[in-house]
Design an enzyme around this catalytic site. Sequence first.
Site, PDB file in Angstrom:
ATOM      1  N   HIS A 154      12.660  26.060  13.717  1.00  0.00           N
ATOM      2  CA  HIS A 154      13.573  25.027  14.209  1.00  0.00           C
ATOM      3  C   HIS A 154      13.363  24.853  15.715  1.00  0.00           C
ATOM      4  O   HIS A 154      13.123  25.826  16.425  1.00  0.00           O
ATOM      5  CB  HIS A 154      15.023  25.424  13.894  1.00  0.00           C
ATOM      6  CG  HIS A 154      15.973  24.294  14.119  1.00  0.00           C
ATOM      7  ND1 HIS A 154      16.399  23.940  15.381  1.00  0.00           N
ATOM      8  CD2 HIS A 154      16.528  23.411  13.265  1.00  0.00           C
ATOM      9  CE1 HIS A 154      17.203  22.878  15.279  1.00  0.00           C
ATOM     10  NE2 HIS A 154      17.286  22.535  14.001  1.00  0.00           N
TER      11      HIS A 154
ATOM     12  N   GLY B  56      21.322  16.399  17.039  1.00  0.00           N
ATOM     13  CA  GLY B  56      22.640  16.566  17.654  1.00  0.00           C
ATOM     14  C   GLY B  56      22.967  15.523  18.708  1.00  0.00           C
ATOM     15  O   GLY B  56      23.929  15.670  19.453  1.00  0.00           O
TER      16      GLY B  56
ATOM     17  N   LYS C 270      23.789  26.150  11.583  1.00  0.00           N
ATOM     18  CA  LYS C 270      23.535  26.706  12.915  1.00  0.00           C
ATOM     19  C   LYS C 270      24.545  27.832  13.192  1.00  0.00           C
ATOM     20  O   LYS C 270      24.942  28.525  12.261  1.00  0.00           O
ATOM     21  CB  LYS C 270      23.569  25.594  13.970  1.00  0.00           C
ATOM     22  CG  LYS C 270      22.632  24.436  13.581  1.00  0.00           C
ATOM     23  CD  LYS C 270      22.390  23.459  14.665  1.00  0.00           C
ATOM     24  CE  LYS C 270      21.432  22.372  14.138  1.00  0.00           C
ATOM     25  NZ  LYS C 270      21.067  21.401  15.164  1.00  0.00           N
TER      26      LYS C 270
ATOM     27  N   GLU D 142      11.728  16.945  12.395  1.00  0.00           N
ATOM     28  CA  GLU D 142      12.952  16.736  13.164  1.00  0.00           C
ATOM     29  C   GLU D 142      12.584  16.382  14.603  1.00  0.00           C
ATOM     30  O   GLU D 142      12.265  17.279  15.396  1.00  0.00           O
ATOM     31  CB  GLU D 142      13.785  18.018  13.189  1.00  0.00           C
ATOM     32  CG  GLU D 142      14.224  18.497  11.829  1.00  0.00           C
ATOM     33  CD  GLU D 142      15.439  19.397  11.923  1.00  0.00           C
ATOM     34  OE1 GLU D 142      16.457  19.024  11.361  1.00  0.00           O
ATOM     35  OE2 GLU D 142      15.362  20.454  12.574  1.00  0.00           O
TER      36      GLU D 142
ATOM     37  N   ASN E  23      22.165  22.761   7.641  1.00  0.00           N
ATOM     38  CA  ASN E  23      21.864  23.802   8.620  1.00  0.00           C
ATOM     39  C   ASN E  23      23.124  24.002   9.441  1.00  0.00           C
ATOM     40  O   ASN E  23      23.423  23.189  10.311  1.00  0.00           O
ATOM     41  CB  ASN E  23      20.685  23.345   9.503  1.00  0.00           C
ATOM     42  CG  ASN E  23      20.386  24.324  10.622  1.00  0.00           C
ATOM     43  OD1 ASN E  23      20.926  25.434  10.647  1.00  0.00           O
ATOM     44  ND2 ASN E  23      19.533  23.921  11.559  1.00  0.00           N
TER      45      ASN E  23
ATOM     46  N   SER F 270      20.439  13.977  13.428  1.00  0.00           N
ATOM     47  CA  SER F 270      21.564  13.034  13.349  1.00  0.00           C
ATOM     48  C   SER F 270      21.577  12.230  12.056  1.00  0.00           C
ATOM     49  O   SER F 270      21.961  11.069  12.044  1.00  0.00           O
ATOM     50  CB  SER F 270      21.573  12.104  14.574  1.00  0.00           C
ATOM     51  OG  SER F 270      21.723  12.863  15.754  1.00  0.00           O
TER      52      SER F 270
ATOM     53  N   GLU G 116      15.354  24.509  18.044  1.00  0.00           N
ATOM     54  CA  GLU G 116      16.237  25.323  18.882  1.00  0.00           C
ATOM     55  C   GLU G 116      15.678  26.740  19.031  1.00  0.00           C
ATOM     56  O   GLU G 116      15.790  27.361  20.077  1.00  0.00           O
ATOM     57  CB  GLU G 116      17.661  25.334  18.287  1.00  0.00           C
ATOM     58  CG  GLU G 116      18.337  23.981  18.501  1.00  0.00           C
ATOM     59  CD  GLU G 116      19.372  23.601  17.461  1.00  0.00           C
ATOM     60  OE1 GLU G 116      19.832  24.470  16.701  1.00  0.00           O
ATOM     61  OE2 GLU G 116      19.713  22.398  17.407  1.00  0.00           O
TER      62      GLU G 116
END
Length: 251
Positions: free
Chosen positions: A96, A174, A11, A168, A9, A214, A98
């Site tokens: 996701h 991250g 991003k 996730e 991904n 991560s 985010e």
Amino acid sequence: MRKNIVAGNWKMNKNLQEGVELAKELNEALKNKTVNCDVVIGTPFIHLASVVNSVDTTRIGVAAQNCADKESGAYTGEVSAAMVASTGAKYVILGHSERRAYYHETPELLKEKVKLALANGLTPIFCIGEVLEEREANKHFEVVKSQVEESLFELSPEDFSKIVLAYEPVWAIGTGKTATADQAQEIHAFIRKTLAGQYGQEIADNTSILYGGSCNAGNAKELFSNPDVDGGLIGGASLGVDKFMPIIEAF
Ligand code: PGA
């Protein structure tokens, strides 16, 4: 039986030239290599068509990171599932954390996106996962259960069979903090049990459930060795072939 998948991904990273370069490098690295998983890269919309044309798409699946919740029309700035599919991309990452957190994507909206993705022949990689406070309050099981229930459980068994899930934990994305292999296995098994409750054991057993957060060359092998962890959704470590290839080769 379900597939093992390692999906990158990207991003909002890499301009078009850099993205095409990275895709070509990965394509080169995979040439003449036997790997034991499907490989996917999730690029920004604007890269999709060029990346599709730069790789052997029988070896690398290309994913969008989002699509619109509407079919077509006056929705300035949006990109439809049909447009994504027309580039030759085969997957779309949906839900996701985010997008849920920064763009206020709701379970209802995600339900529409999933439907349109499926209607256009795309495989959704549907993300679920709890935030730190939910984990600390021991609510992670109920959180992921409602995330799948609210957005996916109205799908027919046939449509549900086309979904890839990505667990996730938001606290691991991250941050350099990874769920332990035991934590990942525990919740992946729980997710699979939840799917079995709705769609039966066979469909649950055939659903790929990826881990994300991560994940890197150092921890991929241990995470992927769990029976219910079928691969990874990789952010930071997908931005360089040197970091991404060892994760692919962890299978
Ligand atoms: P990360 O991101 O690997 O950089 O933690 C994973 C993701 O958000 O998909």
